[in-house]
Enzyme design. Structure first.
Site, PDB file in Angstrom:
ATOM      1  N   CYS A  43     -39.840 -20.674 -55.106  1.00 53.77           N
ATOM      2  CA  CYS A  43     -39.615 -21.567 -53.967  1.00 53.77           C
ATOM      3  C   CYS A  43     -38.851 -22.826 -54.366  1.00 53.77           C
ATOM      4  O   CYS A  43     -38.317 -23.530 -53.500  1.00 53.77           O
ATOM      5  CB  CYS A  43     -40.943 -21.953 -53.334  1.00 53.77           C
ATOM      6  N   ASP A 281     -45.838  -9.862 -52.987  1.00 50.60           N
ATOM      7  CA  ASP A 281     -44.822  -9.604 -51.965  1.00 50.60           C
ATOM      8  C   ASP A 281     -44.616  -8.127 -51.675  1.00 50.60           C
ATOM      9  O   ASP A 281     -43.929  -7.785 -50.710  1.00 50.60           O
ATOM     10  CB  ASP A 281     -43.492 -10.220 -52.397  1.00 50.60           C
TER      11      ASP A 281
END
Length: 448
Positions: A43, A281
């Protein structure tokens, strides 16, 4: 006893490895990672490209050496697991010294996700990038430095697109953002999207909404973006249209996928095959509002699930926890956030009778300098009066307030319950009646 084997060395995988070793230090844990990095803050990559983060090493949470020397994890970089055999309980690995098999007692598939690559002509041109790994982020920043582009295209108006538009603008280049939907940040709702769009335009970003890219133009290097009736001249293109779970390894092992396309798991991260777990994920999780499986690839979800599975593997069954899809995005001077279900059509599909309210309130006491407007949309269910979700946008205080609603969702709170939360108050931080409380009062009145 055979070791615990973990496939993938990022958030879910390394969280599981670390937790298992803390609980069972006498047991062996082998982590196979096909790349050169583990446990890194993906991120943070837009902020590395922007220049706020100086070095890629700053994005590493724990170094490989620390995992090996301090945590006792058998970490093997540049080793790719190419097959999982649940019957034989072994994985097949390709490494620098060739192919071999590794038996396991239990295995965690934490293969993550990959950037979606649309079928555009010209995706292979020099200067066209996706960004879902540290080497890709490094390549984008190096290209900016070496080539000094005058104009950049960002394809996709989601999290990555918005953050990268800001990152590129910091390099004083002309930024064109292309989004095929009518609005950016579609999951945040129209009110938030329009506020963000207005702000992006104020910052000089050229928005091309409701515009589908057909191809990239150029001989060997990208020189333009073709949308059918117009070509915009650019010297660099960043494609960020979403991610898809890496499920090929699981599918080949006979592991069932869910309706979302990610790996189906139970409350403890177990898959349909014995002794095979999945997290991060690549895997589904249960949505706290709808109760249905969902796929929301976010960092906390992966870390939390990995840690829980590590503890379950060690002998203490621990649920991975429900998700609310809570997210926050910085768009220059604005912050946009969301949690739960905010789309009325989705709420109806889940069996709710949605009612929404939108309010605008001050971020601080009206008399305290620096107060900014904050807009909140709150969604509730007419029958149960339960809060279903929220979206917010403003220049300050947004991240704190979205978390308040996320807590309410996990508690199954009604609008009335939320309106009575005892929130902190001081003039520099909020009015006496915080904007979340005000929105909940208005929603409660509409539901009653």
């Amino acid at each position: 006893m055979d070791p615990i084997v973990i496939v993938g060395g990022d958030a879910a995988g390394m969280s599981a490895a670390s937790k298992f070793k803390r609980e069972r230090p006498e047991r062996d844990v082998v982590v196979f990672e096909k790349g050169e990095y583990v446990s890194y803050a993906a991120c943070g990559m837009p902020y590395y490209v922007k220049g706020d983060v100086e070095s890629l090493d700053d994005l590493l949470t724990v170094s490989p050496e620390e995992f090996v020397e301090e945590r006792g994890v058998d970490l093997r970089l540049h080793h790719e697991v190419v097959d999982v055999d649940p019957e034989a309980r072994e994985v097949t690995v390709e490494g620098p010294d060739g192919r071999f098999t590794q038996p396991y007692d239990q295995v965690l598939i934490a293969t993550g996700a990959h950037a979606v690559v649309p079928p555009f002509e010209g995706m292979d041109l020099e200067g066209v990038f996706t960004m879902h790994s540290l080497p890709e982020a490094e390549a984008v920043r190096d290209y900016l430095t070496a080539e000094a582009p005058e104009a950049v295209a960002v394809v996709g108006g989601g999290y990555v697109g918005i953050e990268m538009a800001e990152a590129f603008a910091a390099h004083e280049v002309e930024v064109h953002l292309f989004e095929m939907l009518p609005h950016v940040l579609a999951p945040f709702g129209e009110t938030v999207a329009e506020a963000v769009e207005d702000h992006l335009r104020e910052q000089g970003i050229h928005l091309h909404l409701d515009t589908a890219v057909e191809r990239f133009v150029g001989d060997t290097r990208v020189t333009g973006v073709d949308v059918g009736d117009e070509v915009s001249d650019v010297d660099l293109a960043l494609v960020g249209v979403g991610v898809a779970p890496n499920t090929e390894l699981a599918e080949a092992a006979g592991v069932e996928l869910g309706e979302t396309g990610a790996i189906a798991t139970d409350a403890y991260g177990r898959t349909s095959r014995a002794k095979v777990f999945a997290a991060g994920d690549c895997a589904e999780a249960r949505h706290v509002v709808t109760g249905d499986p969902d796929h929301v690839p976010l960092a906390l979800t992966a870390n939390r699930a990995g840690r829980a599975i590590g503890q379950t593997m060690a002998g203490e069954e621990t649920p991975v926890g429900d998700i609310a899809g809570t997210a926050v995005v910085k768009a220059f001077d604005l912050t946009a956030a969301r949690t739960g279900v905010i789309d009325e059509d989705r709420a109806r599909e889940a069996g709710f009778d949605p009612v929404s309210v939108t309010i605008t309130a001050a971020s601080r006491a009206h008399y305290y300098p620096g107060a900014e407007e904050l807009t909140i949309t709150l969604l509730g269910d007419r029958d149960s009066e339960r809060v279903l979700g929220a979206a917010m946008v403003g220049r300050e205080g947004v991240a704190k307030r979205i978390d308040t609603v996320a807590v309410a969702l996990h508690e199954g709170a009604t609008a009335h319950d939320l309106s009575y939360y005892d929130l902190a108050y001081a003039p520099p931080y909020s009015p006496v009646w915080d904007s979340v409380l005000t929105a909940a009062k208005v929603l409660d009145g509409k539901l009653g």
